[in-house]
Design a protein around this motif. Structure first.
Motif, PDB file in Angstrom:
ATOM      1  N   VAL A  97       0.845  -1.193   0.000  1.00  0.00           N
ATOM      2  CA  VAL A  97       0.000   0.000   0.000  1.00  0.00           C
ATOM      3  C   VAL A  97       0.879   1.242   0.000  1.00  0.00           C
ATOM      4  O   VAL A  97       1.822   1.345   0.797  1.00  0.00           O
ATOM      5  CB  VAL A  97      -0.947   0.020   1.216  1.00  0.00           C
ATOM      6  CG1 VAL A  97      -1.727   1.327   1.278  1.00  0.00           C
ATOM      7  CG2 VAL A  97      -1.906  -1.172   1.164  1.00  0.00           C
ATOM      8  N   ALA A  98       0.593   2.179  -0.888  1.00  0.00           N
ATOM      9  CA  ALA A  98       1.255   3.485  -0.887  1.00  0.00           C
ATOM     10  C   ALA A  98       0.464   4.397   0.040  1.00  0.00           C
ATOM     11  O   ALA A  98      -0.727   4.632  -0.179  1.00  0.00           O
ATOM     12  CB  ALA A  98       1.308   4.061  -2.288  1.00  0.00           C
ATOM     13  N   VAL A  99       1.108   4.879   1.087  1.00  0.00           N
ATOM     14  CA  VAL A  99       0.458   5.705   2.109  1.00  0.00           C
ATOM     15  C   VAL A  99       1.026   7.115   2.032  1.00  0.00           C
ATOM     16  O   VAL A  99       2.252   7.299   2.032  1.00  0.00           O
ATOM     17  CB  VAL A  99       0.696   5.120   3.512  1.00  0.00           C
ATOM     18  CG1 VAL A  99       0.077   6.016   4.583  1.00  0.00           C
ATOM     19  CG2 VAL A  99       0.124   3.707   3.607  1.00  0.00           C
ATOM     20  N   LYS A 100       0.159   8.101   1.987  1.00  0.00           N
ATOM     21  CA  LYS A 100       0.601   9.493   1.970  1.00  0.00           C
ATOM     22  C   LYS A 100       0.948   9.905   3.391  1.00  0.00           C
ATOM     23  O   LYS A 100       0.082  10.106   4.237  1.00  0.00           O
ATOM     24  CB  LYS A 100      -0.499  10.389   1.402  1.00  0.00           C
ATOM     25  CG  LYS A 100      -0.041  11.817   1.106  1.00  0.00           C
ATOM     26  CD  LYS A 100      -1.158  12.609   0.440  1.00  0.00           C
ATOM     27  CE  LYS A 100      -0.733  14.010   0.063  1.00  0.00           C
ATOM     28  NZ  LYS A 100      -1.845  14.764  -0.572  1.00  0.00           N
ATOM     29  N   GLY A 101       2.256  10.012   3.662  1.00  0.00           N
ATOM     30  CA  GLY A 101       2.719  10.345   4.992  1.00  0.00           C
ATOM     31  C   GLY A 101       2.872  11.838   5.195  1.00  0.00           C
ATOM     32  O   GLY A 101       2.318  12.650   4.444  1.00  0.00           O
ATOM     33  N   VAL A 102       3.638  12.222   6.212  1.00  0.00           N
ATOM     34  CA  VAL A 102       3.799  13.631   6.562  1.00  0.00           C
ATOM     35  C   VAL A 102       4.576  14.380   5.479  1.00  0.00           C
ATOM     36  O   VAL A 102       4.190  15.470   5.063  1.00  0.00           O
ATOM     37  CB  VAL A 102       4.513  13.764   7.926  1.00  0.00           C
ATOM     38  CG1 VAL A 102       4.789  15.233   8.245  1.00  0.00           C
ATOM     39  CG2 VAL A 102       3.673  13.128   9.024  1.00  0.00           C
ATOM     40  N   GLY A 103       5.692  13.784   5.023  1.00  0.00           N
ATOM     41  CA  GLY A 103       6.548  14.482   4.070  1.00  0.00           C
ATOM     42  C   GLY A 103       6.615  13.850   2.709  1.00  0.00           C
ATOM     43  O   GLY A 103       7.437  14.246   1.876  1.00  0.00           O
ATOM     44  N   GLY A 104       5.742  12.871   2.449  1.00  0.00           N
ATOM     45  CA  GLY A 104       5.745  12.209   1.154  1.00  0.00           C
ATOM     46  C   GLY A 104       5.104  10.845   1.245  1.00  0.00           C
ATOM     47  O   GLY A 104       4.755  10.376   2.335  1.00  0.00           O
ATOM     48  N   TYR A 105       4.948  10.225   0.105  1.00  0.00           N
ATOM     49  CA  TYR A 105       4.362   8.883   0.083  1.00  0.00           C
ATOM     50  C   TYR A 105       5.355   7.856   0.629  1.00  0.00           C
ATOM     51  O   TYR A 105       6.572   7.995   0.476  1.00  0.00           O
ATOM     52  CB  TYR A 105       3.951   8.501  -1.333  1.00  0.00           C
ATOM     53  CG  TYR A 105       2.559   8.955  -1.685  1.00  0.00           C
ATOM     54  CD1 TYR A 105       1.468   8.100  -1.528  1.00  0.00           C
ATOM     55  CD2 TYR A 105       2.325  10.247  -2.147  1.00  0.00           C
ATOM     56  CE1 TYR A 105       0.182   8.521  -1.846  1.00  0.00           C
ATOM     57  CE2 TYR A 105       1.043  10.677  -2.464  1.00  0.00           C
ATOM     58  CZ  TYR A 105      -0.027   9.802  -2.309  1.00  0.00           C
ATOM     59  OH  TYR A 105      -1.299  10.220  -2.612  1.00  0.00           O
ATOM     60  N   GLN A 106       4.795   6.825   1.271  1.00  0.00           N
ATOM     61  CA  GLN A 106       5.581   5.705   1.773  1.00  0.00           C
ATOM     62  C   GLN A 106       4.977   4.411   1.244  1.00  0.00           C
ATOM     63  O   GLN A 106       3.767   4.339   1.000  1.00  0.00           O
ATOM     64  CB  GLN A 106       5.587   5.704   3.302  1.00  0.00           C
ATOM     65  CG  GLN A 106       6.247   6.939   3.894  1.00  0.00           C
ATOM     66  CD  GLN A 106       5.924   7.101   5.374  1.00  0.00           C
ATOM     67  OE1 GLN A 106       4.773   7.050   5.781  1.00  0.00           O
ATOM     68  NE2 GLN A 106       6.949   7.295   6.180  1.00  0.00           N
ATOM     69  N   LEU A 107       5.815   3.420   1.070  1.00  0.00           N
ATOM     70  CA  LEU A 107       5.360   2.096   0.659  1.00  0.00           C
ATOM     71  C   LEU A 107       5.347   1.194   1.883  1.00  0.00           C
ATOM     72  O   LEU A 107       6.349   1.075   2.598  1.00  0.00           O
ATOM     73  CB  LEU A 107       6.273   1.538  -0.423  1.00  0.00           C
ATOM     74  CG  LEU A 107       6.204   2.300  -1.750  1.00  0.00           C
ATOM     75  CD1 LEU A 107       7.348   1.902  -2.674  1.00  0.00           C
ATOM     76  CD2 LEU A 107       4.861   2.075  -2.438  1.00  0.00           C
ATOM     77  N   VAL A 108       4.201   0.572   2.121  1.00  0.00           N
ATOM     78  CA  VAL A 108       3.967  -0.158   3.364  1.00  0.00           C
ATOM     79  C   VAL A 108       3.507  -1.573   3.023  1.00  0.00           C
ATOM     80  O   VAL A 108       2.708  -1.775   2.093  1.00  0.00           O
ATOM     81  CB  VAL A 108       2.899   0.559   4.220  1.00  0.00           C
ATOM     82  CG1 VAL A 108       2.613  -0.202   5.514  1.00  0.00           C
ATOM     83  CG2 VAL A 108       3.352   1.992   4.539  1.00  0.00           C
ATOM     84  N   CYS A 109       4.007  -2.550   3.792  1.00  0.00           N
ATOM     85  CA  CYS A 109       3.513  -3.923   3.669  1.00  0.00           C
ATOM     86  C   CYS A 109       3.731  -4.643   4.990  1.00  0.00           C
ATOM     87  O   CYS A 109       4.383  -4.119   5.909  1.00  0.00           O
ATOM     88  CB  CYS A 109       4.179  -4.666   2.509  1.00  0.00           C
ATOM     89  SG  CYS A 109       5.875  -5.190   2.821  1.00  0.00           S
ATOM     90  N   ASP A 110       3.190  -5.831   5.093  1.00  0.00           N
ATOM     91  CA  ASP A 110       3.309  -6.658   6.294  1.00  0.00           C
ATOM     92  C   ASP A 110       4.754  -7.124   6.449  1.00  0.00           C
ATOM     93  O   ASP A 110       5.270  -7.887   5.631  1.00  0.00           O
ATOM     94  CB  ASP A 110       2.358  -7.853   6.167  1.00  0.00           C
ATOM     95  CG  ASP A 110       2.388  -8.784   7.374  1.00  0.00           C
ATOM     96  OD1 ASP A 110       3.175  -8.547   8.304  1.00  0.00           O
ATOM     97  OD2 ASP A 110       1.605  -9.759   7.364  1.00  0.00           O
ATOM     98  N   LEU A 145       5.024  -3.387  10.377  1.00  0.00           N
ATOM     99  CA  LEU A 145       4.864  -3.026   8.974  1.00  0.00           C
ATOM    100  C   LEU A 145       6.175  -2.494   8.402  1.00  0.00           C
ATOM    101  O   LEU A 145       6.832  -1.656   9.028  1.00  0.00           O
ATOM    102  CB  LEU A 145       3.794  -1.943   8.822  1.00  0.00           C
ATOM    103  CG  LEU A 145       2.365  -2.308   9.237  1.00  0.00           C
ATOM    104  CD1 LEU A 145       1.481  -1.064   9.221  1.00  0.00           C
ATOM    105  CD2 LEU A 145       1.800  -3.384   8.318  1.00  0.00           C
ATOM    106  N   VAL A 146       6.548  -2.976   7.220  1.00  0.00           N
ATOM    107  CA  VAL A 146       7.606  -2.298   6.480  1.00  0.00           C
ATOM    108  C   VAL A 146       7.093  -0.920   6.112  1.00  0.00           C
ATOM    109  O   VAL A 146       5.957  -0.760   5.660  1.00  0.00           O
ATOM    110  CB  VAL A 146       7.977  -3.082   5.206  1.00  0.00           C
ATOM    111  CG1 VAL A 146       8.788  -2.208   4.256  1.00  0.00           C
ATOM    112  CG2 VAL A 146       8.759  -4.330   5.553  1.00  0.00           C
ATOM    113  N   CYS A 147       7.928   0.100   6.329  1.00  0.00           N
ATOM    114  CA  CYS A 147       7.546   1.476   5.993  1.00  0.00           C
ATOM    115  C   CYS A 147       8.759   2.135   5.355  1.00  0.00           C
ATOM    116  O   CYS A 147       9.697   2.527   6.047  1.00  0.00           O
ATOM    117  CB  CYS A 147       7.100   2.220   7.251  1.00  0.00           C
ATOM    118  SG  CYS A 147       6.379   3.837   6.937  1.00  0.00           S
ATOM    119  N   THR A 148       8.739   2.226   4.042  1.00  0.00           N
ATOM    120  CA  THR A 148       9.896   2.722   3.306  1.00  0.00           C
ATOM    121  C   THR A 148       9.484   3.833   2.355  1.00  0.00           C
ATOM    122  O   THR A 148       8.308   4.029   2.073  1.00  0.00           O
ATOM    123  CB  THR A 148      10.571   1.558   2.539  1.00  0.00           C
ATOM    124  OG1 THR A 148      11.804   2.003   1.981  1.00  0.00           O
ATOM    125  CG2 THR A 148       9.666   1.040   1.431  1.00  0.00           C
TER     126      THR A 148
END
Length: 779
Positions: free
Chosen positions: A228-241, A337-340
């Motif tokens: 899932v691409a998540v719109k974070g505070v300073g940009g999008y992040q790619l997240v997975c289990d 969660l991986v958060c990159t």
């Protein structure tokens, strides 16, 4: 402070100006409450990047007011200076009370400071999970103590209409809180609630959702193994289990990031303890308002995360939620969660919604976004704790663009444009240096565009109009080529390794003289060759080379950076001749056979012919060679991968060091000859000595040789303090052994803390050098 003041009935009026990071941090409400508690009349307002107050009352009350403004400011504030002047007592009407006035411009140039983003505070977090609160589960809740700042500000002074929140008119309930000086949301500029603020959105090829349903859709997707691409505070992040081998492997394949470790998001410190071993320093970093990714010793298989999360290293990057959205996501999924970063390898983090769909569409199965725009991109910061303090690996969200001080002020405003990798730039006015956030590698055209945009935004916000550009010597760097657009008389070139050690010295307020040790991959030397293992005798304005590592060819040029096997053969076949016996040809042949006949034959040919084999005195490439000799990495997919594997293999073992040798070259410079170290490593590997033992012995040999170079420089008159910098000092074992040996020799050792030792700190060092040089030239 002004001297005699006219007083009426014991009453005085003072003008109080506070500079520093004092906007967007609850400073005006703090001033209001302080003045009211002390019975003072007057007002406070933002003026450009400062806070200005007029206060009237008894002299004792006014002195206490100034003291509290200086010493008891809100947690996110950084007070640089408090200036007090006299006002006519009649300028403030007795009994009028204290007020907060609208912000104004100063009408004259002054440097302005941009407040940094801050993680959600305890009060807002309590409301987030309180079913009775009107902001229950609202992903954008914040107050004056927390929330987005640098990423949403479009101009200063800091008010709502100069942020990306200007598109969200306040509802009656929020407007009442915003206007109430006693409320903790008084002038909280990103203030919002479910009735008037931003809303979540979910998009996937199968469905679209809004609000709470959007979050539920993202949670279901993550639990099912999606990216899932998540719109974070300073940009999008790619997240997975992070516990799913399949999900992690899929993210690696799509993101084109085969090996580089991923950060792991967990909801709280208890969950972090299940992943890693945390000391007090690590806990404090994880829970700080900056919420950086913190590199910590992993618990291994017992952590429950997939093996592919941080391959080849015993450390894992852990972070706690930086925003209410991340709190909700992390708790609802119920697993790490991986958060990159939301980008493809080498590209800048994505901030635009349409671009996210285009660039991240091949990576993400769905998008959890929202309608609050991100004005300035800012990736996650990365730090680690050492025995003597924090080491910053990436300075970004939560830290940048907070200013630092230079030991010597620049007589003109300037911009230092950094290096090629881990790019940052630094703006300077006087003694204030503003380091922009990490942008990525300038080899990518998108990162170059991101630099142009970030430079324009930050120079305008800070009101710094550079008259001079400072750059690296390397003509191939895109930052150097950008600087070349400026007139020749307004350019200052700074040698790469001088910039590295100057960054460390400047952070510690040291103008010089000092000894600088710069150990990194590659940098352009002032003699036109490639450097990377340097001992320099310096001040901020200049240096001389007192020690270095021996040179070796880079077979195939830049291609050798990705091929430690090539580097190993480069050393074994073509190391600088300093009188050491050559490696046993039979052992070299046996090692080379493991690389493949074609690779080994090609390397031998280019080394023997000297074609496309630039020589380099690089500590980083020496670590690459050692890792390959031990069979840890013959090829790498990211910078420093081989050295990371070597450090991980060494662990905490303390064997006898491998042989090492120092030689004085014809030019008088002391040189570390690594050939005895590498040939002993080759022999030990052939004899079946355990790899961890050899890896640890190699570290000790390099550390002793490095310290020996410094000790010889000091014995010959070099000044005392020693500044350690360069990307190799992210290797905590090397850092500990070198600094320990030097301290044992009675030397003062300095290491950068707020400024990265890697190329992310080069721009700050360039700025410090240029300020010193320009200061000497100015009458």
């Amino acid at each position: 402070m002004a001297g005699d003041r006219a007083a009426v009935g014991g009453r005085e009026a003072w003008r109080v100006e506070v500079s520093g990071t004092v906007q967007g941090v609850g400073f005006r409400p703090f001033v209001y409450r302080t003045a009211t508690a002390l019975g003072l009349d007057g007002w406070v307002r933002n003026v450009d990047g400062h806070v200005l107050a007029a206060a009237a009352g008894t002299p004792g009350g006014l002195r206490e007011f100034v003291a509290r403004c200086r010493d008891q400011a809100p947690p996110l504030a950084v007070v640089a200076e408090v200036t007090v002047g006299q006002l006519d007592p009649g300028a403030v009407v007795p009994g009028s009370g204290f007020a907060v006035l609208d912000s104004v411009g100063a009408g004259e140039p002054s440097v302005r400071e941009v407040p940094v983003d801050a993680a959600v505070c305890a009060e807002c977090l309590r409301e987030l999970f309180d079913p009775a609160d009107r902001r229950h589960r609202y992903p954008f809740t914040n107050c004056t103590a927390c929330g987005p700042r640098a990423t949403v500000i479009t101009d200063l002074p800091y008010d709502r209409e100069r942020t990306t929140m200007r598109d969200f008119p306040l509802c009656a309930a929020c407007a009442a809180q915003y206007a109430d000086p006693q409320d903790r949301r008084f002038h909280a500029e990103p203030l919002a609630c479910p009735d008037c603020g931003p809303r979540l959105s979910w998009w996937s090829p199968a469905s679209t959702r809004g609000g709470e349903e959007a979050l539920r859709a993202a949670v279901r997707a993550l639990i099912d193994g999606a990216v899932v691409a998540v719109k974070g505070v300073g940009g999008y992040q790619l997240v997975c289990d992070a516990t799913s081998d399949r999900a992690v492997a899929g993210l690696r394949r799509r993101k084109r990031r085969p090996d580089k470790p991923f950060a792991v998001l967990v909801p709280d410190l208890d969950a972090a303890l299940r992943l890693a071993r945390l000391g007090d320093a690590e806990r404090a970093l994880l829970a700080s308002a900056a919420r950086p990714v913190t590199l910590v010793p992993a618990r291994g298989r017992s952590s429950g995360v997939a093996a592919g999360v941080h391959p080849g290293t015993g450390r894992v990057g852990v972070l706690l939620p930086a925003s209410p959205l991340h709190h909700l996501l992390s708790r609802d999924v119920g697993r790490p969660l991986v958060c990159t970063s939301g980008n493809l390898a080498g590209e800048p983090i994505v901030i635009d919604d349409a671009e996210a769909r285009e660039r991240l569409g091949p990576v993400a199965d769905g998008f959890l976004g929202h309608d609050r725009a991100i004005h300035s991109r800012c990736d996650d910061s990365v730090v680690c704790a050492t025995d003597r303090g924090v080491l910053t690996v990436r300075r970004a969200r939560g830290y940048a663009p907070a200013p630092l001080r230079l030991p010597l002020p620049s007589p003109v405003p300037l911009v230092a444009v950094g290096a090629q990798l881990k790019h940052t730039f630094t703006l300077v006015s006087g003694d204030r240096a503003v380091i922009g956030p990490h942008l990525g590698d300038l080899q990518d055209a998108g990162t170059a565009d991101a630099f142009e945009r970030a430079y324009g935004q930050l120079s305008r916000l800070c009101r710094i109009d550079p008259q001079v550009v400072v750059h690296d010597l390397h003509p191939g760097y895109l930052s150097t080529q950008w600087a070349a657009r400026w007139p020749a008389g307004r350019r200052v070139a700074v040698q790469h390794h001088h910039a590295h050690v100057a960054a460390c010295a400047a952070e510690h307020g040291l103008p010089g003289p000092f000894v600088g040790v710069a150990l990194d991959g590659l940098g352009f030397g002032d003699d036109g060759t490639l450097w990377g293992g340097e001992v320099l005798v310096c001040d901020l304005a200049g240096y001389r080379r007192a020690g270095r590592f021996a040179t070796a060819p880079l077979p195939g040029g830049a291609a050798a950076v990705r091929a430690p096997g090539r580097m190993a053969l480069g050393y074994l076949l073509g190391a600088e001749d300093l009188g050491s016996p050559a490696a046993d040809p039979a052992l070299v042949d046996a090692y080379a056979s493991g690389l493949g006949d074609g690779e080994a034959r090609a390397v031998r040919e280019v080394v023997e012919r000297g074609v496309n084999c630039p020589r380099a005195s690089s500590a980083g490439r020496l670590f690459d060679a050692a890792a390959s000799i031990l069979g840890l990495r013959h090829r790498v997919s990211y910078e420093g991968q081989a050295a990371v594997a070597l450090e991980a293999a060494a662990g905490d073992l303390r064997p006898e060091p491998l042989p090492w040798r120092l030689v004085r070259a014809a030019d008088g410079v002391w040189v570390y000859d690594p050939l005895p170290t590498l040939t002993a490593l080759l022999r030990g590997s052939a004899d079946g000595v355990p790899v961890p033992c050899l890896a640890a012995a190699f570290h000790s040999a390099v550390a002793l040789a490095t310290a020996g170079l410094v000790e010889r420089a000091v014995a010959e008159g070099a000044p005392g303090p020693v500044c350690l910098s360069g990307g190799c000092f992210q290797n905590l074992r090397l850092l500990d052994e070198v600094s320990g040996r030097l301290r044992g020799a009675g030397l003062r050792v300095l290491v950068g803390r707020a400024v990265p030792p890697n190329d992310g700190g080069v721009s700050f060092g360039q700025a410090a050098v240029a300020a010193a040089r320009l200061g000497r030239e100015t009458p």
